[in-house]
Design an enzyme around this catalytic site. Structure first.
Site, mmCIF file in Angstrom:
data_model
loop_
_atom_site.group_PDB
_atom_site.id
_atom_site.type_symbol
_atom_site.label_atom_id
_atom_site.label_comp_id
_atom_site.label_asym_id
_atom_site.label_seq_id
_atom_site.Cartn_x
_atom_site.Cartn_y
_atom_site.Cartn_z
ATOM 1 N N ALA A 169 -2.832 15.972 -2.149
ATOM 2 C CA ALA A 169 -2.447 14.802 -2.944
ATOM 3 C C ALA A 169 -2.089 13.647 -2.024
ATOM 4 O O ALA A 169 -1.354 13.811 -1.050
ATOM 5 C CB ALA A 169 -1.263 15.148 -3.845
ATOM 6 N N TYR A 194 -0.638 3.860 5.181
ATOM 7 C CA TYR A 194 -1.307 5.170 5.233
ATOM 8 C C TYR A 194 -1.079 5.830 6.588
ATOM 9 O O TYR A 194 -0.756 7.023 6.673
ATOM 10 C CB TYR A 194 -2.799 4.975 4.968
ATOM 11 C CG TYR A 194 -3.575 6.254 4.826
ATOM 12 C CD1 TYR A 194 -3.486 7.017 3.669
ATOM 13 C CD2 TYR A 194 -4.429 6.693 5.835
ATOM 14 C CE1 TYR A 194 -4.212 8.196 3.525
ATOM 15 C CE2 TYR A 194 -5.156 7.865 5.706
ATOM 16 C CZ TYR A 194 -5.039 8.609 4.545
ATOM 17 O OH TYR A 194 -5.757 9.780 4.410
#
Length: 228
Positions: free
Chosen positions: A74, A138
């Site tokens: 995820a 990220y």
């Protein structure tokens, strides 16, 4: 048993379909509902950013858990130069990719310790080592996994529990390639000795290697094709 978070899209979906019908596998999704052929006790809606949501999921399946491999796929990405970024969107990436992953591990670790067995495999990224413009959130979320993994390894290694990361390079499916502009993809390929992106089968093979190698613990495996 194998539990795969983020099993309705990209790499998580590929792995779920690869294991489905072969081993006892359960997948989770949040915003993208998977195809209807899967039964309710195979795919569960879980928000990894909500600790209670994960707890409810655990309570539903805890009686089925045995020799658990937890594969954490995820995750989300957010592309923006830092000076133009939305702080809320930036924070959301950290909450999903790092804090959410911790939540999942936190819920399932006690069961692993009770059973004296566990395999935790986190999907990290080459982005933590070799960034492209606009992915500071990220990159931060994925590099954070490294320190957490080493600490959890030390805490649980004596209980036959291993935790490792796969630092993915640029993969043909998932956030690795689809978020990179096409012009920049050619630039990246020139830095990979094979001049090609990762085949998803190599991710599966690496996961199987980790699952079956007890002495591999607290590591981050670079699956990047030798990206320079």
């Amino acid at each position: 048993m194998i539990i795969i978070t983020g099993a309705s899209r990209n790499i998580g979906k590929y792995l779920f379909e690869r294991y489905y019908g072969v081993v006892d596998v359960i997948g989770t999704y949040n915003t993208t509902k998977p195809i209807e052929k899967y039964k309710d006790n195979i795919i569960y809606k879980v928000d990894v950013c909500d600790y209670e949501s994960i707890n409810h999921f655990y309570e539903d399946i805890k009686s089925r858990i045995s020799c658990l491999t937890l594969i954490n796929c995820a995750g989300i990405s957010y592309n923006s130069y830092a000076h133009k970024s939305d702080p809320n969107e930036w924070k959301k990436v950290i909450e999903t990719n790092l804090i959410g992953l911790y939540y999942v591990i936190r819920v399932f670790l006690p069961k692993m310790r009770d059973q004296n067995y566990g395999r935790i495999i986190n999907i990290s990224s080459v982005a933590a080592q070799k960034c492209t413009p606009g992915i500071s959130a990220y990159a931060a979320s994925k590099s954070g996994l490294w320190g957490m993994t080493k600490s959890i390894c030390i805490e649980n290694g004596s209980k036959n529990i291993t935790i490792n990361n796969i630092n993915l390079g640029y993969v043909r499916i998932g956030m690795g390639v689809e978020d990179v502009p096409e012009k920049y993809q050619e630039y990246i390929k020139k830095q990979i000795p094979s001049n090609d992106f990762c085949d998803e089968k190599d991710i599966y093979n690496t996961i199987e290697y980790i699952r079956n190698t007890k002495y591999l613990n607290g590591s981050s495996i670079d699956l990047n094709g030798g990206l320079i």
